[in-house]
Design a protein around this motif. Sequence first.
Motif, short mmCIF file in Angstrom:
data_model
loop_
_atom_site.label_atom_id
_atom_site.label_comp_id
_atom_site.label_asym_id
_atom_site.label_seq_id
_atom_site.Cartn_x
_atom_site.Cartn_y
_atom_site.Cartn_z
N GLU A 1 0.83 -1.22 0.00
CA GLU A 1 0.00 0.00 0.00
C GLU A 1 0.86 1.26 0.00
N LYS A 2 2.09 1.14 0.45
CA LYS A 2 3.01 2.28 0.42
C LYS A 2 3.84 2.29 -0.87
N ASN A 3 3.38 1.50 -1.84
CA ASN A 3 3.92 1.51 -3.19
C ASN A 3 5.38 1.02 -3.28
N ILE A 4 5.71 0.00 -2.48
CA ILE A 4 7.06 -0.58 -2.56
C ILE A 4 7.28 -1.09 -3.98
N ASP A 5 8.47 -0.93 -4.49
CA ASP A 5 8.75 -1.31 -5.86
C ASP A 5 8.82 -2.83 -6.02
N LYS A 6 9.54 -3.51 -5.10
CA LYS A 6 9.72 -4.95 -5.23
C LYS A 6 9.94 -5.57 -3.86
N ILE A 7 9.29 -6.72 -3.63
CA ILE A 7 9.46 -7.49 -2.39
C ILE A 7 10.03 -8.85 -2.76
N TYR A 8 11.11 -9.22 -2.09
CA TYR A 8 11.68 -10.55 -2.22
C TYR A 8 11.36 -11.28 -0.93
N ALA A 9 10.46 -12.24 -1.01
CA ALA A 9 10.02 -13.00 0.15
C ALA A 9 10.76 -14.33 0.18
N ILE A 10 11.47 -14.58 1.27
CA ILE A 10 12.25 -15.81 1.38
C ILE A 10 11.80 -16.61 2.59
N ASP A 11 11.66 -17.91 2.37
CA ASP A 11 11.24 -18.83 3.43
C ASP A 11 11.62 -20.25 2.98
N GLN A 12 11.73 -21.16 3.91
CA GLN A 12 12.01 -22.55 3.56
C GLN A 12 10.77 -23.29 3.11
N ARG B 1 -2.59 -14.68 -2.04
CA ARG B 1 -3.09 -13.62 -1.15
C ARG B 1 -2.99 -12.25 -1.82
N TYR B 2 -1.90 -12.03 -2.55
CA TYR B 2 -1.66 -10.73 -3.18
C TYR B 2 -1.64 -10.88 -4.70
N SER B 3 -2.62 -11.59 -5.22
CA SER B 3 -2.64 -11.90 -6.65
C SER B 3 -2.63 -10.65 -7.53
N GLU B 4 -3.20 -9.56 -7.04
CA GLU B 4 -3.24 -8.32 -7.84
C GLU B 4 -1.87 -7.63 -7.88
N CYS B 5 -0.92 -8.09 -7.08
CA CYS B 5 0.41 -7.45 -6.99
C CYS B 5 1.53 -8.42 -7.30
N GLN B 6 1.24 -9.51 -8.01
CA GLN B 6 2.26 -10.54 -8.23
C GLN B 6 3.51 -10.01 -8.91
N ASP B 7 3.37 -8.96 -9.71
CA ASP B 7 4.53 -8.41 -10.40
C ASP B 7 5.50 -7.71 -9.44
N LYS B 8 5.05 -7.41 -8.23
CA LYS B 8 5.90 -6.74 -7.24
C LYS B 8 6.50 -7.72 -6.23
N ILE B 9 6.13 -8.99 -6.32
CA ILE B 9 6.58 -9.96 -5.33
C ILE B 9 7.32 -11.10 -6.01
N GLU B 10 8.50 -11.39 -5.51
CA GLU B 10 9.25 -12.55 -5.97
C GLU B 10 9.45 -13.46 -4.76
N ILE B 11 9.04 -14.73 -4.91
CA ILE B 11 9.21 -15.67 -3.80
C ILE B 11 10.47 -16.50 -4.03
N VAL B 12 11.16 -16.79 -2.91
CA VAL B 12 12.41 -17.54 -2.96
C VAL B 12 12.36 -18.58 -1.85
N GLN B 13 12.36 -19.85 -2.25
CA GLN B 13 12.39 -20.92 -1.26
C GLN B 13 13.86 -21.26 -0.99
N ASP B 14 14.31 -20.94 0.22
CA ASP B 14 15.71 -21.16 0.54
C ASP B 14 15.90 -21.01 2.04
N ASP B 15 17.06 -21.44 2.50
CA ASP B 15 17.46 -21.31 3.90
C ASP B 15 18.23 -20.00 4.04
#
Length: 161
Positions: free
Chosen positions: A69-80, A91-105
Motif C-alpha cells: 500500500e506504500k507503493n514498494i517497488d519490489k518485495i523478495y520473500a524468502i522462506d524454507q 493472497r496478493y494476486s493483484e500485486c504478483q509483479d511486485k513480489i518474488e518468492i524464494v524458497q531457501d534457507d
Amino acid sequence: MLDIWEMMITIIVKLIGSECNRMKLLDFLAPTYNEVNYMLNDILPNELSNMKMLDLASGEGQHLRVFLEKNIDKIYAIDQDGERLRNILHRYSECQDKIEIVQDDILERKFQNTYDLVYLGDNSINFFKTHSSQYKVINVISSVLRSSGIGIINITPVMER
C-alpha cells in the motif's frame, strides 16, 4: 547469560555501530496482525516507491499489504516453506509483479543484492534456536541492508484473539 533483548541490542550495535537509528526492534504484548500492521504503517515512510525489500522468514506474508500500500517497488520473500510462499502469490494476486518468492534457507543462501528495507517479523528470530544462528540472521540483515536502508525486527509473537 544475556537475555534475547540484550543479545539483540548488543549484536546490532556491534554490526552497525553509530548507525543504530536505521535498525528498529519492536516488542509488544501479544499484538494481533492488525496491530502489527498499524504499527508498521506508522513507523514506515509514507512512500516506498523505488525501494527493494527483503522479507526474511516470510511465511504467508501476513504483513506485506502495508508495504504494498506504500507503493514498494519490489518485495523478495524468502522462506524454507514453498507452500506458504506460494500462498503469498494467491493472497496478493493483484500485486504478483511486485513480489518474488524464494524458497531457501536464510542461513545458507548467498545473497547477491542489497536492499532498502529488510523485515523479519512475528518473532521469526526464534525459529533459529541457538544464539549463534540468531546472530547469523542479524548479520545477514546487516550485510544485505544498504547504508541508508531500514532494518525492522519484530521479536514478539503475534497472537490472534
